[in-house]
Design a protein around this motif. Structure first.
Motif, PDB file in Angstrom:
ATOM      1  N   HIS A 222       8.062 -14.548 -28.744  1.00  0.00           N
ATOM      2  CA  HIS A 222       8.703 -13.761 -29.812  1.00  0.00           C
ATOM      3  C   HIS A 222       9.665 -12.736 -29.214  1.00  0.00           C
ATOM      4  O   HIS A 222      10.822 -12.607 -29.645  1.00  0.00           O
ATOM      5  N   VAL A 223       9.159 -11.984 -28.236  1.00  0.00           N
ATOM      6  CA  VAL A 223       9.956 -10.917 -27.624  1.00  0.00           C
ATOM      7  C   VAL A 223      11.179 -11.498 -26.917  1.00  0.00           C
ATOM      8  O   VAL A 223      12.290 -10.963 -27.021  1.00  0.00           O
ATOM      9  N   LEU A 224      10.993 -12.625 -26.227  1.00  0.00           N
ATOM     10  CA  LEU A 224      12.091 -13.241 -25.487  1.00  0.00           C
ATOM     11  C   LEU A 224      13.192 -13.730 -26.421  1.00  0.00           C
ATOM     12  O   LEU A 224      14.383 -13.523 -26.153  1.00  0.00           O
ATOM     13  N   VAL A 225      12.814 -14.352 -27.523  1.00  0.00           N
ATOM     14  CA  VAL A 225      13.818 -14.847 -28.476  1.00  0.00           C
ATOM     15  C   VAL A 225      14.598 -13.681 -29.075  1.00  0.00           C
ATOM     16  O   VAL A 225      15.822 -13.753 -29.242  1.00  0.00           O
ATOM     17  N   LEU A 226      13.902 -12.593 -29.384  1.00  0.00           N
ATOM     18  CA  LEU A 226      14.597 -11.402 -29.896  1.00  0.00           C
ATOM     19  C   LEU A 226      15.559 -10.844 -28.859  1.00  0.00           C
ATOM     20  O   LEU A 226      16.666 -10.402 -29.187  1.00  0.00           O
ATOM     21  N   ALA A 227      15.132 -10.856 -27.593  1.00  0.00           N
ATOM     22  CA  ALA A 227      16.003 -10.362 -26.524  1.00  0.00           C
ATOM     23  C   ALA A 227      17.244 -11.249 -26.377  1.00  0.00           C
ATOM     24  O   ALA A 227      18.362 -10.751 -26.209  1.00  0.00           O
ATOM     25  N   VAL A 228      17.051 -12.560 -26.461  1.00  0.00           N
ATOM     26  CA  VAL A 228      18.187 -13.491 -26.381  1.00  0.00           C
ATOM     27  C   VAL A 228      19.146 -13.270 -27.541  1.00  0.00           C
ATOM     28  O   VAL A 228      20.366 -13.397 -27.394  1.00  0.00           O
ATOM     29  N   SER A 229      18.598 -12.913 -28.706  1.00  0.00           N
ATOM     30  CA  SER A 229      19.430 -12.626 -29.881  1.00  0.00           C
ATOM     31  C   SER A 229      20.075 -11.251 -29.807  1.00  0.00           C
ATOM     32  O   SER A 229      20.790 -10.851 -30.724  1.00  0.00           O
ATOM     33  N   ALA A 258      -0.501  -3.728 -16.708  1.00  0.00           N
ATOM     34  CA  ALA A 258       0.296  -4.915 -16.400  1.00  0.00           C
ATOM     35  C   ALA A 258       1.422  -5.097 -17.417  1.00  0.00           C
ATOM     36  O   ALA A 258       2.558  -5.458 -17.064  1.00  0.00           O
ATOM     37  N   GLY A 259       1.102  -4.835 -18.679  1.00  0.00           N
ATOM     38  CA  GLY A 259       2.116  -4.931 -19.722  1.00  0.00           C
ATOM     39  C   GLY A 259       3.228  -3.912 -19.528  1.00  0.00           C
ATOM     40  O   GLY A 259       4.415  -4.224 -19.697  1.00  0.00           O
ATOM     41  N   LEU A 260       2.849  -2.677 -19.180  1.00  0.00           N
ATOM     42  CA  LEU A 260       3.857  -1.649 -18.928  1.00  0.00           C
ATOM     43  C   LEU A 260       4.758  -2.036 -17.756  1.00  0.00           C
ATOM     44  O   LEU A 260       5.978  -1.846 -17.788  1.00  0.00           O
ATOM     45  N   ALA A 266      11.418  -5.925 -17.382  1.00  0.00           N
ATOM     46  CA  ALA A 266      12.271  -6.534 -18.414  1.00  0.00           C
ATOM     47  C   ALA A 266      13.381  -5.576 -18.847  1.00  0.00           C
ATOM     48  O   ALA A 266      14.510  -6.003 -19.111  1.00  0.00           O
ATOM     49  N   ALA A 267      13.071  -4.276 -18.902  1.00  0.00           N
ATOM     50  CA  ALA A 267      14.078  -3.290 -19.297  1.00  0.00           C
ATOM     51  C   ALA A 267      15.208  -3.227 -18.273  1.00  0.00           C
ATOM     52  O   ALA A 267      16.394  -3.147 -18.635  1.00  0.00           O
ATOM     53  N   VAL A 268      14.853  -3.286 -16.990  1.00  0.00           N
ATOM     54  CA  VAL A 268      15.876  -3.263 -15.938  1.00  0.00           C
ATOM     55  C   VAL A 268      16.743  -4.521 -16.014  1.00  0.00           C
ATOM     56  O   VAL A 268      17.978  -4.461 -15.910  1.00  0.00           O
ATOM     57  N   LEU A 273      21.777  -7.450 -17.872  1.00  0.00           N
ATOM     58  CA  LEU A 273      22.237  -8.661 -18.557  1.00  0.00           C
ATOM     59  C   LEU A 273      23.102  -8.368 -19.776  1.00  0.00           C
ATOM     60  O   LEU A 273      24.053  -9.100 -20.074  1.00  0.00           O
ATOM     61  N   PHE A 274      22.766  -7.306 -20.523  1.00  0.00           N
ATOM     62  CA  PHE A 274      23.410  -7.067 -21.815  1.00  0.00           C
ATOM     63  C   PHE A 274      24.337  -5.855 -21.745  1.00  0.00           C
ATOM     64  O   PHE A 274      23.906  -4.740 -21.445  1.00  0.00           O
ATOM     65  N   ALA A 275      25.613  -6.103 -22.054  1.00  0.00           N
ATOM     66  CA  ALA A 275      26.606  -5.029 -21.979  1.00  0.00           C
ATOM     67  C   ALA A 275      26.328  -3.930 -22.992  1.00  0.00           C
ATOM     68  O   ALA A 275      26.497  -2.736 -22.699  1.00  0.00           O
ATOM     69  N   HIS A 276      25.893  -4.322 -24.211  1.00  0.00           N
ATOM     70  CA  HIS A 276      25.689  -3.290 -25.232  1.00  0.00           C
ATOM     71  C   HIS A 276      24.483  -2.405 -24.921  1.00  0.00           C
ATOM     72  O   HIS A 276      24.393  -1.287 -25.405  1.00  0.00           O
TER      73      HIS A 276
END
Length: 462
Positions: A222-229, A258-260, A266-268, A273-276
């Motif tokens: 779920h999180v990955l698809v949202l990130a790709v979008s 581990a999640g943190l 992922a934040a880095v 990856l994302f310009a915006h």
């Protein structure tokens, strides 16, 4: 004369919202039920006084009769919600209900001031969503099979998000919406609900390592698809909600840490990856150095909040329309500018009281599925409020999420209303559990009394 009334109304708004806020917390400490009911009645009175005074001010400033008509429709809708909910569900949580109506009223007021057409659209969606939501507590209370459909929630929600990622409409650099004819909606707002149901159903069934891995894989999808979008605000909401639910269900700090760690990595990666994302971080760290471009939105938000100070400029006397997308991401700034910092702080405290009630209900429910579901919704709501207000005041980078029930956005509004009524259904389940416990205690007491009476009679005969 109009200016004088508008100026005086600022102080009336602050007094009324302060009284409402104090009642939101004082009723939690009271034990006498008559005093509690009296507190809720005073809340409703303050709610409608704020609503009526705001539209009186707006009407006096504009002279447009359509505002009076629009106010009447809003008044009857809010009254209908309060009356019908209490009639259908006499044991519904009054504080959650009152807070929901107050937040809706504040949203209607500010949207009417900012954009009449958007306010009308918001009202129409609210009316439909509230009518549908009235049946939700019954479904939660009666449909025990809801906790047996985890994969339906998980796979169905993921499919919707993937559809958005593939054919969704791009807004501000992110794929957020699906367009079906003239109908536009944001699936992620409703997938939030199915996501919480999925995680709650899985965790209530088993917290064995293998099951945790399966749950985590689908949640991460779920999180990955949202990130790709490029919907990174939504991805952050889903991630934090899952992390909190997982920790509470397993009580293992290692999973949380581990999640943190994974989230930090992922934040880095997302930053590179994302310009915006880089634009938003730049606007957050030093907005005034890029005030004409990347930092324009956040600097205008800060100017608005600073201009309003503690008592506000007065309704319709500020310049909140200078903030881009003010009706959605930055409506808190508009409220702070025209209604004042004190009013804005009270609004935060009211949102906090909603969060406290959600968590309180979660703590008291015995059924683990409903306990985790209430916890998930509480986390979703509280963290979304934090992201919205934190972004508006430059406490954190702007994430583009809305303030539940207040900001403009049909999908956000409808999903928030559904969430509040799902919580009402869980509160009724808690009341049912309490009633069942009382019946069992009474039955045990009667049985013990019969045994004792039987022993007494045997002793008398002997």
């Amino acid at each position: 004369m109009v200016f004088l009334i508008t100026d005086l109304s600022k102080y009336a708004f602050i007094i009324l919202i302060a009284l409402y806020t104090s009642l939101s917390y004082s009723v939690l400490r009271k034990r006498d039920q008559e005093e509690v009911r009296h507190g809720f009645r005073l809340q409703i009175l303050n709610l409608f006084l704020i609503h009526a005074l705001a539209f009186v001010v707006l009407y006096m400033q504009t002279g447009e009769m359509k505002l009076a008509v629009f106010y009447a429709f809003q008044f009857f809708l809010l009254q209908a919600v309060l009356v019908f909910t209490r009639i259908i569900y006499p044991k519904a949580n009054r504080l959650v209900l009152n807070n929901m109506c107050l937040l809706l009223a504040i949203g209607f007021i500010m949207l009417t001031r900012l954009s009449y057409d958007k306010a009308v659209r918001q009202f129409q969606i609210a009316a439909v969503a509230l009518a549908v939501a009235l049946i939700v507590p019954v479904l939660i209370r009666k449909c025990g099979f809801l906790q047996k459909l985890p994969w339906l929630y998980g796979i169905g929600g993921l499919a919707l998000l993937m559809a958005v990622a593939v054919v969704g409409k791009t807004t501000s650099g992110a794929k957020l919406s699906l367009v079906i004819g003239k109908f536009v909606f944001q699936p992620s707002e409703f997938v939030k609900i199915t996501f919480v149901f999925f995680v709650a159903a899985m965790l209530s069934k088993s917290t064995e390592f293998a099951d945790i891995v399966r749950t985590t894989i689908l949640a991460a999808a779920h999180v990955l698809v949202l990130a790709v979008s490029s919907d990174l605000g939504g991805a952050l909401l889903f991630f934090v909600t899952y992390l909190v639910m997982l920790y509470v269900a397993t009580k293992k700090p290692l999973y949380f840490l581990a999640g943190l760690g994974a989230g930090s990595v992922a934040a880095v990666i997302g930053y590179h990856l994302f310009a915006h994302v880089r634009v938003r971080v730049l606007a957050w760290t030093d907005p005034f150095s890029v005030i004409e471009n990347e930092g324009y939105q956040i600097t205008q938000s800060l100017f608005a909040i600073g201009t309003g100070r503690w008592f506000g400029m007065g309704l319709n006397l500020g310049m909140p329309n200078k903030i881009p997308v003010v009706e959605q991401d930055f409506i808190f700034s508009a409220i702070a500018e025209e209604m004042g910092g004190i009013f804005a702080v009270c609004l935060i405290l009211i949102c906090m009281s909603c969060f406290i009630m959600f968590i309180n209900i979660a703590m008291q429910i015995k059924n683990r599925f409903y306990k985790y579901t209430a916890l998930g919704f509480g986390t979703l709501y509280g963290f979304q409020v934090f992201l919205t207000i934190g972004g508006a005041i430059r406490f954190i980078p702007s994430t583009g999420v809305t303030l539940p029930l207040v900001s403009y956005g049909g999908s956000s509004l409808a999903s928030s209303i559904l969430m509040f009524y799902i919580i009402q259904g869980m509160y009724l389940l808690k009341e049912d559990e309490d009633l069942q416990i009382e019946k069992e205690r009474a039955a045990k007491a009667r049985k013990a009394k019969r045994v004792k009476d039987g022993q007494s009679k045997k002793q008398e005969k002997s």
